[in-house]
Design an enzyme around this catalytic site. Structure first.
Site, PDB file in Angstrom:
ATOM      1  N   LYS A  25       0.850  -1.208   0.000  1.00  0.00           N
ATOM      2  CA  LYS A  25       0.000   0.000   0.000  1.00  0.00           C
ATOM      3  C   LYS A  25       0.876   1.246   0.000  1.00  0.00           C
ATOM      4  O   LYS A  25       0.647   2.181  -0.772  1.00  0.00           O
ATOM      5  CB  LYS A  25      -0.885  -0.031   1.238  1.00  0.00           C
ATOM      6  CG  LYS A  25      -1.294   1.351   1.760  1.00  0.00           C
ATOM      7  CD  LYS A  25      -2.155   1.285   2.982  1.00  0.00           C
ATOM      8  CE  LYS A  25      -1.438   1.576   4.254  1.00  0.00           C
ATOM      9  NZ  LYS A  25      -1.313   2.975   4.625  1.00  0.00           N
ATOM     10  N   ASN A  26       1.925   1.257   0.837  1.00  0.00           N
ATOM     11  CA  ASN A  26       2.741   2.472   0.977  1.00  0.00           C
ATOM     12  C   ASN A  26       3.727   2.683  -0.162  1.00  0.00           C
ATOM     13  O   ASN A  26       4.424   3.692  -0.188  1.00  0.00           O
ATOM     14  CB  ASN A  26       3.444   2.485   2.337  1.00  0.00           C
ATOM     15  CG  ASN A  26       2.450   2.731   3.474  1.00  0.00           C
ATOM     16  OD1 ASN A  26       1.295   3.091   3.216  1.00  0.00           O
ATOM     17  ND2 ASN A  26       2.870   2.516   4.696  1.00  0.00           N
ATOM     18  N   ARG A  95      -3.519  10.516   5.264  1.00  0.00           N
ATOM     19  CA  ARG A  95      -2.293  11.309   5.428  1.00  0.00           C
ATOM     20  C   ARG A  95      -1.541  11.416   4.112  1.00  0.00           C
ATOM     21  O   ARG A  95      -0.933  12.431   3.814  1.00  0.00           O
ATOM     22  CB  ARG A  95      -1.381  10.622   6.459  1.00  0.00           C
ATOM     23  CG  ARG A  95      -1.865  10.675   7.855  1.00  0.00           C
ATOM     24  CD  ARG A  95      -1.414  11.906   8.525  1.00  0.00           C
ATOM     25  NE  ARG A  95      -0.014  12.156   8.234  1.00  0.00           N
ATOM     26  CZ  ARG A  95       0.553  13.339   8.376  1.00  0.00           C
ATOM     27  NH1 ARG A  95      -0.187  14.351   8.732  1.00  0.00           N
ATOM     28  NH2 ARG A  95       1.813  13.526   8.136  1.00  0.00           N
ATOM     29  N   CYS A 119      -3.455  12.171  13.348  1.00  0.00           N
ATOM     30  CA  CYS A 119      -4.300  10.978  13.456  1.00  0.00           C
ATOM     31  C   CYS A 119      -3.999  10.382  14.831  1.00  0.00           C
ATOM     32  O   CYS A 119      -3.266  10.959  15.631  1.00  0.00           O
ATOM     33  CB  CYS A 119      -4.001   9.996  12.336  1.00  0.00           C
ATOM     34  SG  CYS A 119      -2.366   9.338  12.448  1.00  0.00           S
ATOM     35  N   ARG A 124       1.792  14.371  13.563  1.00  0.00           N
ATOM     36  CA  ARG A 124       2.221  14.157  12.174  1.00  0.00           C
ATOM     37  C   ARG A 124       2.197  15.450  11.363  1.00  0.00           C
ATOM     38  O   ARG A 124       1.441  15.602  10.401  1.00  0.00           O
ATOM     39  CB  ARG A 124       1.363  13.056  11.540  1.00  0.00           C
ATOM     40  CG  ARG A 124       1.472  11.765  12.347  1.00  0.00           C
ATOM     41  CD  ARG A 124       0.719  10.643  11.757  1.00  0.00           C
ATOM     42  NE  ARG A 124       1.432  10.113  10.591  1.00  0.00           N
ATOM     43  CZ  ARG A 124       0.936   9.105   9.862  1.00  0.00           C
ATOM     44  NH1 ARG A 124      -0.232   8.613  10.139  1.00  0.00           N
ATOM     45  NH2 ARG A 124       1.613   8.653   8.829  1.00  0.00           N
ATOM     46  N   ASP A 309       5.497   0.423  12.314  1.00  0.00           N
ATOM     47  CA  ASP A 309       4.192  -0.164  11.975  1.00  0.00           C
ATOM     48  C   ASP A 309       4.057  -1.593  12.484  1.00  0.00           C
ATOM     49  O   ASP A 309       2.941  -2.110  12.572  1.00  0.00           O
ATOM     50  CB  ASP A 309       3.973  -0.159  10.460  1.00  0.00           C
ATOM     51  CG  ASP A 309       3.810   1.256   9.937  1.00  0.00           C
ATOM     52  OD1 ASP A 309       3.824   1.441   8.714  1.00  0.00           O
ATOM     53  OD2 ASP A 309       3.702   2.179  10.768  1.00  0.00           O
ATOM     54  N   ARG A 401      -8.136  -0.233   5.766  1.00  0.00           N
ATOM     55  CA  ARG A 401      -7.328   0.799   5.100  1.00  0.00           C
ATOM     56  C   ARG A 401      -6.060   0.184   4.524  1.00  0.00           C
ATOM     57  O   ARG A 401      -5.519   0.665   3.545  1.00  0.00           O
ATOM     58  CB  ARG A 401      -6.928   1.888   6.101  1.00  0.00           C
ATOM     59  CG  ARG A 401      -8.061   2.713   6.631  1.00  0.00           C
ATOM     60  CD  ARG A 401      -7.566   3.879   7.422  1.00  0.00           C
ATOM     61  NE  ARG A 401      -6.629   4.673   6.612  1.00  0.00           N
ATOM     62  CZ  ARG A 401      -6.155   5.843   6.995  1.00  0.00           C
ATOM     63  NH1 ARG A 401      -6.507   6.349   8.162  1.00  0.00           N
ATOM     64  NH2 ARG A 401      -5.329   6.516   6.230  1.00  0.00           N
TER      65      ARG A 401
HETATM   66  C1  EPZ Z   1       5.013   6.837   6.565  1.00  0.00           C
HETATM   67  O1  EPZ Z   1       4.315   7.884   7.193  1.00  0.00           O
HETATM   68  C2  EPZ Z   1       4.035   5.670   6.467  1.00  0.00           C
HETATM   69  N1  EPZ Z   1       2.899   6.092   5.646  1.00  0.00           N
HETATM   70  C3  EPZ Z   1       3.557   5.278   7.867  1.00  0.00           C
HETATM   71  O2  EPZ Z   1       2.710   4.138   7.729  1.00  0.00           O
HETATM   72  C4  EPZ Z   1       4.783   4.882   8.686  1.00  0.00           C
HETATM   73  O3  EPZ Z   1       4.363   4.591  10.004  1.00  0.00           O
HETATM   74  C5  EPZ Z   1       5.793   6.048   8.708  1.00  0.00           C
HETATM   75  O4  EPZ Z   1       6.139   6.418   7.361  1.00  0.00           O
HETATM   76  C6  EPZ Z   1       7.085   5.695   9.432  1.00  0.00           C
HETATM   77  O5  EPZ Z   1       7.667   4.589   8.818  1.00  0.00           O
HETATM   78  C7  EPZ Z   1       3.037   6.106   4.300  1.00  0.00           C
HETATM   79  O6  EPZ Z   1       4.086   5.796   3.749  1.00  0.00           O
HETATM   80  C8  EPZ Z   1       1.821   6.517   3.519  1.00  0.00           C
HETATM   81  P1  EPZ Z   1       7.266  10.113   8.558  1.00  0.00           P
HETATM   82  P2  EPZ Z   1       4.952   9.366   7.199  1.00  0.00           P
HETATM   83  O7  EPZ Z   1       7.102  11.392   7.832  1.00  0.00           O
HETATM   84  O8  EPZ Z   1       5.735   9.620   5.983  1.00  0.00           O
HETATM   85  C9  EPZ Z   1       7.724  13.427  11.881  1.00  0.00           C
HETATM   86  C10 EPZ Z   1       0.704   2.948   7.914  1.00  0.00           C
HETATM   87  O9  EPZ Z   1       0.265   2.321   8.870  1.00  0.00           O
HETATM   88  N2  EPZ Z   1       7.499  14.392  10.796  1.00  0.00           N
HETATM   89  O10 EPZ Z   1       8.391   9.218   8.198  1.00  0.00           O
HETATM   90  O11 EPZ Z   1       3.853  10.323   7.522  1.00  0.00           O
HETATM   91  C11 EPZ Z   1       6.464  12.612  12.178  1.00  0.00           C
HETATM   92  O12 EPZ Z   1       5.630  13.312  13.074  1.00  0.00           O
HETATM   93  C12 EPZ Z   1       1.335   4.306   8.113  1.00  0.00           C
HETATM   94  O13 EPZ Z   1       0.701   2.519   6.728  1.00  0.00           O
HETATM   95  C13 EPZ Z   1       7.590  15.762  11.090  1.00  0.00           C
HETATM   96  O14 EPZ Z   1       7.842  16.153  12.227  1.00  0.00           O
HETATM   97  O15 EPZ Z   1       5.930   9.264   8.428  1.00  0.00           O
HETATM   98  C14 EPZ Z   1       7.034  11.350  12.781  1.00  0.00           C
HETATM   99  O16 EPZ Z   1       7.313  11.587  14.143  1.00  0.00           O
HETATM  100  C15 EPZ Z   1       1.161   4.780   9.544  1.00  0.00           C
HETATM  101  N3  EPZ Z   1       7.391  16.662  10.095  1.00  0.00           N
HETATM  102  C16 EPZ Z   1       8.364  11.169  12.035  1.00  0.00           C
HETATM  103  O17 EPZ Z   1       8.665  12.430  11.435  1.00  0.00           O
HETATM  104  C17 EPZ Z   1       7.117  16.270   8.794  1.00  0.00           C
HETATM  105  O18 EPZ Z   1       6.954  17.153   7.901  1.00  0.00           O
HETATM  106  C18 EPZ Z   1       8.317  10.109  10.944  1.00  0.00           C
HETATM  107  O19 EPZ Z   1       7.249  10.431  10.121  1.00  0.00           O
HETATM  108  C19 EPZ Z   1       7.028  14.881   8.523  1.00  0.00           C
HETATM  109  C20 EPZ Z   1       7.235  13.974   9.535  1.00  0.00           C
END
Ligand code: EPZ
Length: 429
Positions: A25-26, A95, A119, A124, A309, A401
């Site tokens: 999915k991702n 997201r 969420c 996030r 995850d 989802r």
């Molecule tokens: C991706 O989310 C995945 N989603 C998530 O999977 C996964 O948990 C996550 O990466 C971590 O591996 C998709 O790929 C669609 P991040 P993402 O940006 O990109 C902080 C699922 O279950 N951050 O790597 O949103 C954030 O708050 C989902 O399929 C900022 O501060 O995660 C977090 O603490 C859940 N500012 C950390 O970075 C930003 O602009 C990692 O988030 C972006 C992120």
């Protein structure tokens, strides 16, 4: 709004049979945004039919694209895309809608994307996405909760991410592919889904080097072309099925299309618990149940570390280990919501900020529980299969989802799980 769904799970059945891991999915979600970088017809092979994919397709159709499934092959045609505004009601359900920001700004010179909002698992924010696009000379402003991006022509730049954010890296990869000049993304995310997107962009004609490493270098091109892609296996679904297969010592499950190469760390932790996997053929593995489970320590981290995850999923099996296990969640500030629900089934999990201590073994007994997010919901399905008697999982639509027909696939290996539509949805959403 879809009506609520609940899963009725009767625990205790031994699981035997075969499961096949579906496409990631991702990997599909950024690939769908990427279809905006070049008008035309795209083919994606092995696409999971999950709510997040349908939501992104609804957004693409709002923009003027067309899409249809032939089996698990998805056709997307962006020839008649003519809008740059993402609808609020769809954007705030997923997201990954933030991924349209980079692609629309790069190919249409503007974008209106509602802030996706937080969420259950955390705030996030999307500040890394905004900051990175500003470096590429986009004008970014906020207006009534919408991110407004404008850029006559993006210009390459050096960007250092504060954190190797997966979707921020993906957004900037797409934007830089059509920017003028060279872009360097430092402290880039290394997830396999990022590498998949870079491969897709490369096939489209983009000039990208270093995907999967700390620094990715992109030389912008004037034009790209549509492509056909086979989607990589879903390593999080695969990790979920690894734990599912090991729930009872007498279990014996064969997993096909199992991406061992994308799951090194989770498999290492599984073996530390006493688990073993046996190679039967190319990407086919046999998983047996674990006799006496050993407690372990898990620290979640960006790839190739232990994926956040999968920590809710591993926690289920750790409730049965002989001792106290410790999970440190380093990515999201609120990713232990499932623990409260698991304790209703008889688990003994204590949460201290970002650390969960799981006492084992604790026999689990069925009870009503609620899915708080996608992976928590999947974990509670596994807990219901492990528990005695019946577990009712509310808000089960959250599980759909990210997992296609999980109940049907579990029934196929002997699990007892059925779906009920919830007439008056328990939450007045
Ligand atoms: C991706 O989310 C995945 N989603 C998530 O999977 C996964 O948990 C996550 O990466 C971590 O591996 C998709 O790929 C669609 P991040 P993402 O940006 O990109 C902080 C699922 O279950 N951050 O790597 O949103 C954030 O708050 C989902 O399929 C900022 O501060 O995660 C977090 O603490 C859940 N500012 C950390 O970075 C930003 O602009 C990692 O988030 C972006 C992120």
């Amino acid at each position: 709004m879809d009506r609520g769904r609940k899963y009725i799970i009767k625990g205790g059945n031994i699981l035997k049979g075969e499961l096949t891991i579906k496409g990631a999915k991702n990997a599909v979600l950024p690939a769908l945004a990427c279809t905006l970088l070049a008008k035309g017809e795209y083919h994606f092979i092995n696409v999971p039919k999950v709510r997040d994919v349908f939501c992104m397709l609804r957004i693409l159709e709002h923009l003027g694209a067309k899409s249809s499934f032939e089996g698990s092959t998805l056709l997307v045609d962006t020839s008649s895309v003519c809008r740059v505004d993402i609808p609020y009601d769809l954007a705030t359900q997923i997201r990954a809608s933030i991924l349209f920001l980079g692609a629309l700004t790069a190919s249409f010179g503007e974008a209106v994307v509602p802030l996706p909002g937080g969420c259950a698992i955390g705030k996030r924010p999307v500040n890394f996405h905004e900051k990175g696009l500003r470096h590429l000379t986009a004008e970014i402003s906020l207006d009534h909760g919408n991110i407004i991006a404008k850029a006559s022509k993006l210009k390459g730049a050096e960007i250092i991410l504060d954190f190797p954010s997966v979707t921020a890296t993906e957004n900037l990869l797409m934007a830089a592919s059509l920017a003028e000049g060279e872009t360097k993304i430092k402290n880039a995310a290394k997830e396999p889904e990022v590498v998949f997107l870079a491969e897709m962009l490369g096939k489209m004609g983009a000039d990208i080097r270093g995907a999967g490493e700390d620094t990715i270098v992109i030389r912008g091109r004037k034009r790209l072309k549509p492509v056909k892609m086979e989607v990589i296996p879903d390593r999080i679904e695969a990790g979920t099925f690894l734990i599912l297969s090991a729930l009872f010592p007498e279990n014996e499950v064969i997993l096909n299309n199992f991406p061992v190469n994308l799951l090194e760390y989770p498999i290492l932790k599984f073996q530390e618990m006493g688990g073993s996997i046996k190679k039967l053929g190319k990407n086919t593995y046999q998983i047996k149940g674990i006799g006496n489970l050993r407690p372990i320590e898990i620290q979640t981290a960006p790839y190739p570390g232990f994926p956040t995850d999968l920590q809710p999923i591993f926690a289920i099996l750790l409730t049965q280990s002989q001792g106290i296990s410790r999970i440190k969640e380093n990515l999201f500030e609120n990713r232990f919501l499932y623990a409260m629900e698991l304790n209703r089934l008889g688990a003994e999990i204590m949460i201290e900020e970002r650390v969960a201590l799981i006492k084992g073994p604790t026999p689990l007994t069925g009870s009503p529980v609620r899915a708080t997010d996608l992976r928590a919901g999947a974990a509670l399905v596994l807990a219901g299969l492990l528990a005695k008697n019946t577990t009712t999982l509310y808000e089960a639509e959250l599980v759909e989802r990210g997992y296609e027909d999980l109940p049907g696939r579990i029934r196929a290996i002997g699990g007892d799980i059925t779906i009920e539509e919830e007439l008056n949805h328990s939450l007045c959403k």
